[in-house]
Design a protein around this motif. Structure first.
Motif, PDB file in Angstrom:
ATOM      1  N   LEU A 185       1.146  -1.211   0.075  1.00 50.51           N
ATOM      2  CA  LEU A 185       0.033   0.096   0.011  1.00 50.51           C
ATOM      3  C   LEU A 185       0.916   1.070   0.015  1.00 50.51           C
ATOM      4  O   LEU A 185       0.611   2.237  -0.769  1.00 50.51           O
ATOM      5  CB  LEU A 185      -0.906   0.076   1.193  1.00 50.51           C
ATOM      6  N   SER A 186       2.014   1.156   0.760  1.00 53.55           N
ATOM      7  CA  SER A 186       2.777   2.167   0.627  1.00 53.55           C
ATOM      8  C   SER A 186       3.330   2.604  -0.531  1.00 53.55           C
ATOM      9  O   SER A 186       3.533   3.824  -0.969  1.00 53.55           O
ATOM     10  CB  SER A 186       3.770   1.992   1.836  1.00 53.55           C
ATOM     11  N   LEU A 187       3.878   1.441  -1.154  1.00 59.03           N
ATOM     12  CA  LEU A 187       4.382   1.527  -2.519  1.00 59.03           C
ATOM     13  C   LEU A 187       3.567   2.106  -3.326  1.00 59.03           C
ATOM     14  O   LEU A 187       4.093   2.989  -4.180  1.00 59.03           O
ATOM     15  CB  LEU A 187       4.973   0.278  -2.889  1.00 59.03           C
ATOM     16  N   ARG A 225      14.155   7.314  -5.258  1.00 60.73           N
ATOM     17  CA  ARG A 225      13.092   6.630  -4.679  1.00 60.73           C
ATOM     18  C   ARG A 225      12.492   5.625  -5.365  1.00 60.73           C
ATOM     19  O   ARG A 225      11.926   4.506  -5.412  1.00 60.73           O
ATOM     20  CB  ARG A 225      11.978   7.616  -4.253  1.00 60.73           C
ATOM     21  N   LEU A 226      12.600   5.923  -6.968  1.00 61.40           N
ATOM     22  CA  LEU A 226      12.377   4.989  -7.899  1.00 61.40           C
ATOM     23  C   LEU A 226      13.296   3.789  -7.852  1.00 61.40           C
ATOM     24  O   LEU A 226      12.938   2.752  -7.866  1.00 61.40           O
ATOM     25  CB  LEU A 226      12.511   5.665  -9.288  1.00 61.40           C
ATOM     26  N   GLU A 227      14.608   4.039  -7.823  1.00 60.51           N
ATOM     27  CA  GLU A 227      15.569   2.768  -7.573  1.00 60.51           C
ATOM     28  C   GLU A 227      15.347   2.109  -6.230  1.00 60.51           C
ATOM     29  O   GLU A 227      15.620   0.999  -6.234  1.00 60.51           O
ATOM     30  CB  GLU A 227      16.683   3.384  -7.486  1.00 60.51           C
ATOM     31  N   PRO A 274      13.993  -3.228  -4.440  1.00 62.17           N
ATOM     32  CA  PRO A 274      14.091  -3.576  -2.865  1.00 62.17           C
ATOM     33  C   PRO A 274      12.883  -3.550  -2.128  1.00 62.17           C
ATOM     34  O   PRO A 274      12.482  -4.894  -1.313  1.00 62.17           O
ATOM     35  CB  PRO A 274      15.219  -2.639  -2.391  1.00 62.17           C
ATOM     36  N   ARG A 275      12.171  -2.693  -2.415  1.00 59.81           N
ATOM     37  CA  ARG A 275      10.861  -2.689  -1.399  1.00 59.81           C
ATOM     38  C   ARG A 275       9.589  -4.002  -2.106  1.00 59.81           C
ATOM     39  O   ARG A 275       9.115  -4.538  -1.239  1.00 59.81           O
ATOM     40  CB  ARG A 275      10.025  -1.591  -1.525  1.00 59.81           C
ATOM     41  N   VAL A 276       9.818  -4.155  -3.190  1.00 60.51           N
ATOM     42  CA  VAL A 276       8.930  -5.311  -3.856  1.00 60.51           C
ATOM     43  C   VAL A 276       9.523  -6.421  -3.259  1.00 60.51           C
ATOM     44  O   VAL A 276       8.889  -7.442  -3.054  1.00 60.51           O
ATOM     45  CB  VAL A 276       9.209  -5.446  -5.323  1.00 60.51           C
ATOM     46  N   ASP A 277      10.967  -6.639  -3.181  1.00 63.19           N
ATOM     47  CA  ASP A 277      11.598  -8.047  -2.684  1.00 63.19           C
ATOM     48  C   ASP A 277      11.310  -8.220  -1.238  1.00 63.19           C
ATOM     49  O   ASP A 277      11.043  -9.315  -0.675  1.00 63.19           O
ATOM     50  CB  ASP A 277      13.089  -7.738  -2.632  1.00 63.19           C
ATOM     51  N   ALA A 278      11.078  -7.039  -0.197  1.00 66.70           N
ATOM     52  CA  ALA A 278      10.811  -7.247   0.862  1.00 66.70           C
ATOM     53  C   ALA A 278       9.204  -7.716   0.903  1.00 66.70           C
ATOM     54  O   ALA A 278       9.056  -8.639   1.870  1.00 66.70           O
ATOM     55  CB  ALA A 278      10.888  -5.670   1.634  1.00 66.70           C
ATOM     56  N   VAL A 279       8.214  -7.184   0.103  1.00 66.84           N
ATOM     57  CA  VAL A 279       6.879  -7.712   0.190  1.00 66.84           C
ATOM     58  C   VAL A 279       6.906  -9.057  -0.132  1.00 66.84           C
ATOM     59  O   VAL A 279       6.452 -10.085   0.434  1.00 66.84           O
ATOM     60  CB  VAL A 279       6.093  -6.984  -0.978  1.00 66.84           C
ATOM     61  N   LEU A 280       7.630  -9.515  -1.075  1.00 71.90           N
ATOM     62  CA  LEU A 280       7.630 -10.845  -1.649  1.00 71.90           C
ATOM     63  C   LEU A 280       8.403 -11.834  -0.275  1.00 71.90           C
ATOM     64  O   LEU A 280       8.054 -12.921  -0.142  1.00 71.90           O
ATOM     65  CB  LEU A 280       8.755 -11.289  -2.698  1.00 71.90           C
ATOM     66  N   GLU A 281       9.313 -11.356   0.391  1.00 74.96           N
ATOM     67  CA  GLU A 281       9.925 -12.235   1.557  1.00 74.96           C
ATOM     68  C   GLU A 281       8.647 -12.314   2.604  1.00 74.96           C
ATOM     69  O   GLU A 281       8.426 -13.513   3.101  1.00 74.96           O
ATOM     70  CB  GLU A 281      11.152 -11.620   1.858  1.00 74.96           C
ATOM     71  N   ASP A 282       8.247 -11.366   2.683  1.00 74.82           N
ATOM     72  CA  ASP A 282       7.050 -11.567   3.942  1.00 74.82           C
ATOM     73  C   ASP A 282       5.961 -12.354   3.324  1.00 74.82           C
ATOM     74  O   ASP A 282       5.457 -13.550   4.226  1.00 74.82           O
ATOM     75  CB  ASP A 282       6.337 -10.084   4.114  1.00 74.82           C
ATOM     76  N   VAL A 299       2.661  -7.645 -10.303  1.00 77.04           N
ATOM     77  CA  VAL A 299       2.725  -6.557 -11.462  1.00 77.04           C
ATOM     78  C   VAL A 299       3.884  -5.918 -11.344  1.00 77.04           C
ATOM     79  O   VAL A 299       4.485  -5.470 -12.504  1.00 77.04           O
ATOM     80  CB  VAL A 299       1.465  -5.759 -11.274  1.00 77.04           C
ATOM     81  N   LEU A 300       4.406  -5.956 -10.104  1.00 77.27           N
ATOM     82  CA  LEU A 300       5.699  -4.991 -10.166  1.00 77.27           C
ATOM     83  C   LEU A 300       7.093  -5.721  -9.945  1.00 77.27           C
ATOM     84  O   LEU A 300       8.220  -5.269 -10.193  1.00 77.27           O
ATOM     85  CB  LEU A 300       5.910  -4.240  -8.869  1.00 77.27           C
ATOM     86  N   VAL A 301       7.028  -7.211  -9.795  1.00 78.36           N
ATOM     87  CA  VAL A 301       8.218  -7.918  -9.662  1.00 78.36           C
ATOM     88  C   VAL A 301       9.069  -7.760 -10.921  1.00 78.36           C
ATOM     89  O   VAL A 301      10.117  -7.557 -10.546  1.00 78.36           O
ATOM     90  CB  VAL A 301       7.722  -9.357  -9.492  1.00 78.36           C
ATOM     91  N   ASP A 302       8.697  -8.167 -11.992  1.00 77.04           N
ATOM     92  CA  ASP A 302       9.485  -7.832 -13.244  1.00 77.04           C
ATOM     93  C   ASP A 302       9.881  -6.500 -13.798  1.00 77.04           C
ATOM     94  O   ASP A 302      10.761  -6.497 -14.130  1.00 77.04           O
ATOM     95  CB  ASP A 302       9.086  -8.933 -14.311  1.00 77.04           C
ATOM     96  N   ILE A 303       8.776  -5.608 -13.657  1.00 73.63           N
ATOM     97  CA  ILE A 303       9.111  -4.221 -14.128  1.00 73.63           C
ATOM     98  C   ILE A 303      10.082  -3.504 -13.129  1.00 73.63           C
ATOM     99  O   ILE A 303      10.727  -2.709 -13.631  1.00 73.63           O
ATOM    100  CB  ILE A 303       7.660  -3.537 -14.478  1.00 73.63           C
ATOM    101  N   ALA A 304      10.029  -3.715 -11.889  1.00 80.62           N
ATOM    102  CA  ALA A 304      10.519  -2.726 -10.917  1.00 80.62           C
ATOM    103  C   ALA A 304      12.173  -2.679 -11.152  1.00 80.62           C
ATOM    104  O   ALA A 304      12.764  -1.581 -11.173  1.00 80.62           O
ATOM    105  CB  ALA A 304      10.493  -3.272  -9.433  1.00 80.62           C
ATOM    106  N   PRO A 305      12.879  -3.836 -11.286  1.00 80.99           N
ATOM    107  CA  PRO A 305      14.221  -3.467 -11.553  1.00 80.99           C
ATOM    108  C   PRO A 305      14.688  -2.950 -12.939  1.00 80.99           C
ATOM    109  O   PRO A 305      15.556  -2.359 -13.004  1.00 80.99           O
ATOM    110  CB  PRO A 305      14.656  -5.055 -11.806  1.00 80.99           C
TER     111      PRO A 305
END
Length: 621
Positions: free
Chosen positions: A81-83, A106-108, A112-120, A161-167
C-alpha cells in the motif's frame, strides 16, 4: 480478531487492485488492529496453561504460526500500500512521479521494497503450510489456514505486477541516460489493421528525473508537412506490405501490418526517417483507451468542446468534430484535439492519478486499444507476457479466426463500422473439419449524413474503401476466398518467394494471409469468406480415466471444436458467432448461452479481446 483480519486484508487488497488508496489504507489500519488482537490473545495466562497439555500443545503451536503468518501478510499488505501510495502520490510524502519529474533515488528503491513484500509473503506461506491439522483439536485450523492462503492471493497478484518491471523501471525512465518513446494516438474513424491511423504523435523523453515532450503534433501537417510527406527508412525485410528496402512512404501508412511486431518497427524507422530522434519504443493509444482514463480520473474541460466525459469523447472527436469542422477548417479541429490531448497527458504526468490512469490504460490492452513495443528485450518480454504487444499468431491448436480491415480512401466512417465474424464448422468423425469464416461489414453511416464528393476520397465522404486482411490457420488445406463481384484480390508485390498462389502470402511470421479490396456505400453491407479443411485429429481426443469411464472400460472418444478469435481495435467491438454441426450420431454438450437447433450448436461473444471458444460433442449410444 482472525475473522476481522481476513475481512480487512481482503478489502485492503481490493483497494489496491482498483486503485482506491484511501479505502485500502483504512482497511489496512483495521487489519493492524485485528493483528494486535490476535497477538494479545497469545499472551494471556490461559494459553500458557493450555500449552502444558499434550492434547492442546499442537493446537497452540499452530495458532502461534497462524498469528505469525497473519502479521507477515499484514506487513506485506502495508508495504505494498505504501509503495502504491508513493507511486500515486497519496501518502503525503514526496511523490515518485510529480509534475513532470521523477525522484530517481526513490524509483530505484522500488525493487528492494518489492523484494521485501515477497519475502513477507513467502514467510507467511511457509508458516501457513506448516500448520498441522491431524487431530480433533487442530482440525478447525484447516479451514482457517486455507482461507488465509486464499486471502494472500490478491496481495500476491498486486505485487507480481511490479516484480519483473521494478528492476528495469529506473533504466527505462532515464536513470542511466535519455530514453525516448513515441506515443501514437490511433484514430478509429480511419482504421489500420494494427490500430487506428496514427494521426497524432508525441515523443516523451525521460532523462535523469526530467520528463519532457519535446516533439508533438498532427502527423500529416505539423510533423510531416506539407501533407503526409514521404520519408525514407529501412524496415523488416519480410513485411509484405512494403516492397523492398529502403522504404519511401508516408508515416501514416506504417502500421499496416496486423502484427505490431512489424508495424511498430516500421513506425520507429519512419519516425527517424523524418529526421526525428531515435526512439526506444512505440506506445499506441486510441480513443477507447483515453476514454478509460477519463472514466478513472474524471472529465476534461475544452474551450471548444466543453466538458468532455469518458462516454462522450469518442463521439466528440470521431464523429462530431468532422461534422462541425469542414475540410477547410481541419487545422482548427486538429488544434482543438491537440489541446485535449495535452490536458490529458499533463494529468497523467503530474502523478496525481498515476496508478488509476495506468490501470485504466492497461485494462484496454486485451482489445488492442493499448499496445507496446520496446527495443529493450527485457521490456519487450514484459509487454509480451502482459498481452500488450499486439501479436497476431496462429495458436497452432484448433481453429483460428483473425480478420482485419484497413481504410483505403482516408474516409472517417470506420467509427460507424459494424462487424460480425461468423464461423461455420462441419465436424467429421475423424476429428477433421470443413470451416467457413465470413466477415460481414455494415457501413452504418447515419442516413442523414451527406454522401460526400464524387471521388469518394477524404474525410467528407461516407463511402468506405477497405482492404480486408483474412488469415487461415497454418494447418489449413484447400483454402479459398469468396468476395463480392466488384471486389478484387490485391497481391503483395515484391515478395515472390513468399507468395503461396492466388494472392495468398506468408505474412512474415509463418501465417497464411490474403488481401481483398472493395467499396461499401453508406448504409451498405459487404461480406467476404475464407473456407478451408483442417486435418483428421484436430478436434478429436480420448477422455481420461474418470469415475464415469473407469479403467478397463472402452475408451470414449469425444469431438471438441476449439477456436481462438483475435480482436481488432475498432470503436464498435465486433461480434463473433460460432456454429458447429457434428457428424451424424453425435450431440453437443450444452452449456449456458448455447443454442442448439437440429444438432447444430451456436455460441456467440463480443470480440473485445482474444476469445477462446470450445464446443464439445459426444457420441450418442
Amino acid at each position: 480478531g482472525g475473522v476481522g483480519l481476513q475481512d480487512h486484508l481482503s478489502k485492503a487488497a481490493d483497494g489496491l487492485t482498483v486503485g482506491d488508496y484511501p479505502g485500502g489504507e483504512a482497511e489496512y489500519r483495521l487489519a493492524l488492529e485485528s493483528t494486535e488482537t490476535l497477538q494479545r490473545s497469545l499472551e494471556v495466562p490461559q494459553v500458557d496453561f493450555l500449552a502444558q497439555f499434550r492434547g492442546f500443545a499442537g493446537a497452540i503451536a499452530n495458532i502461534e504460526g497462524l498469528v505469525l503468518a497473519a502479521d507477515e501478510i499484514t506487513s506485506a499488505t502495508g508495504e505494498l500500500l505504501s509503495l502504491y501510495g508513493d507511486l500515486s502520490g497519496n501518502t503525503g510524502a514526496q511523490k515518485i512521479f510529480s509534475d513532470g519529474a521523477i525522484d530517481v533515488d526513490r524509483l530505484e528503491s522500488v525493487a528492494p521494497r518489492v523484494d521485501a513484500v515477497l519475502e513477507d509473503l513467502a514467510a507467511a506461506e511457509a508458516n501457513l503450510e506448516a500448520i498441522e491439522t491431524g487431530d480433533r483439536w487442530t482440525e478447525p485450523l484447516d479451514d482457517i489456514r486455507d482461507r488465509a492462503l486464499a486471502e494472500m492471493a490478491p496481495v500476491q497478484t498486486a505485487v507480481e505486477v511490479l516484480v519483473d518491471i521494478a528492476p528495469v523501471l529506473p533504466q527505462a525512465l532515464g536513470a542511466d541516460g535519455p530514453r525516448r518513446y513515441l506515443i501514437a494516438i490511433g484514430n478509429q474513424a480511419e482504421m489500420r489493421a494494427s490500430f487506428g491511423a496514427p494521426l497524432s504523435l508525441l515523443m516523451v523523453e525521460f532523462d535523469d528525473g526530467r520528463i519532457s515532450i519535446p516533439i508533438k503534433g498532427q502527423t500529416s501537417t505539423e510533423l510531416f508537412p506539407p501533407l503526409n510527406a514521404r520519408v525514407n527508412w529501412f524496415g523488416p525485410a519480410y513485411n509484405p506490405f512494403f516492397q523492398g528496402n529502403q522504404r519511401n512512404r508516408p508515416f501514416v501508412v506504417t502500421n499496416t501490418h496486423p502484427n505490431m511486431l512489424f508495424s511498430a518497427q516500421e513506425m520507429a524507422g519512419a519516425w527517424e526517417g523524418g529526421n526525428y530522434p531515435e526512439v526506444d519504443g512505440i506506445i499506441t493509444l486510441d480513443l477507447t483507451a483515453i476514454a478509460a482514463v477519463l472514466e478513472a480520473t474524471g472529465p476534461i474541460e475544452s474551450p471548444v468542446y466543453g466538458t468532455v466525459t469518458a462516454d462522450q469523447i469518442g463521439e466528440i472527436l470521431l464523429i462530431d468534430a468532422y461534422e462541425d469542422f469542414g475540410q477547410d477548417d481541419a487545422l482548427a479541429r486538429q488544434q482543438a484535439n491537440q489541446q485535449l490531448l495535452d490536458e490529458l497527458l499533463g494529468r497523467i504526468l503530474s502523478g496525481n492519478d498515476l496508478v488509476n490512469a495506468a490501470q485504466a490504460i492497461a485494462s484496454t490492452a486485451p482489445g488492442r486499444h493499448f499496445q507496446v513495443w520496446m527495443k529493450d528485450r527485457r521490456l519487450q518480454q514484459l509487454s509480451l507476457e502482459a498481452g500488450a504487444a499486439g501479436v497476431v499468431e496462429d495458436p497452432e491448436t484448433g481453429d483460428w479466426s483473425a480478420m482485419y480491415t484497413q481504410n483505403g480512401n482516408q474516409s472517417k466512417v470506420d467509427v460507424f463500422q459494424q462487424r460480425n465474424q461468423l464461423v461455420v464448422v462441419n465436424l467429421r468423425e475423424d476429428g477433421s473439419a470443413r470451416v467457413r469464416q465470413t466477415l460481414t461489414l455494415t457501413n452504418a453511416t447515419p442516413p442523414d449524413r451527406p454522401e460526400g464528393p464524387p471521388e469518394r476520397i477524404g474525410y467528407e465522404t461516407s463511402w468506405l474503401k477497405n482492404a480486408y486482411l483474412l488469415y487461415v490457420p497454418r494447418a489449413a488445406r484447400n483454402y479459398r476466398v469468396d468476395y463480392p463481384q466488384d471486389f478484387n484480390v490485391r497481391p503483395f508485390a515484391g515478395h515472390g518467394r513468399r507468395q503461396l498462389g492466388g494472392g495468398w502470402i506468408d505474412d512474415g511470421f509463418g501465417n497464411t494471409m490474403i488481401r481483398v479490396v472493395g467499396w461499401t456505400p453508406p448504409g451498405g453491407q459487404s461480406a467476404l469468406s475464407v473456407s478451408y479443411d483442417l486435418p483428421a485429429g484436430t478436434f478429436s481426443n480420448t477422455l481420461p480415466e474418470t469415475p464415469d469411464n473407469p479403467s478397463g472400460a472402452q475408451a470414449q472418444t469425444v469431438l471438441t471444436y476449439r477456436v481462438t478469435a483475435e480482436p481488432q481495435a475498432l470503436f464498435i467491438d465486433p461480434s463473433l458467432t460460432v456454429q458447429v454441426t457434428p457428424p451424424p450420431g453425435w450431440a453437443p454438450v450444452e452449456v449456458p448461452g448455447m443454442q442448439v437447433v437440429e444438432g447444430t450448436a451456436t455460441l456467440s461473444a463480443v470480440l473485445d479481446q482474444t476469445r477462446e471458444i470450445g464446443i464439445r460433442f459426444e457420441k450418442q449410444r
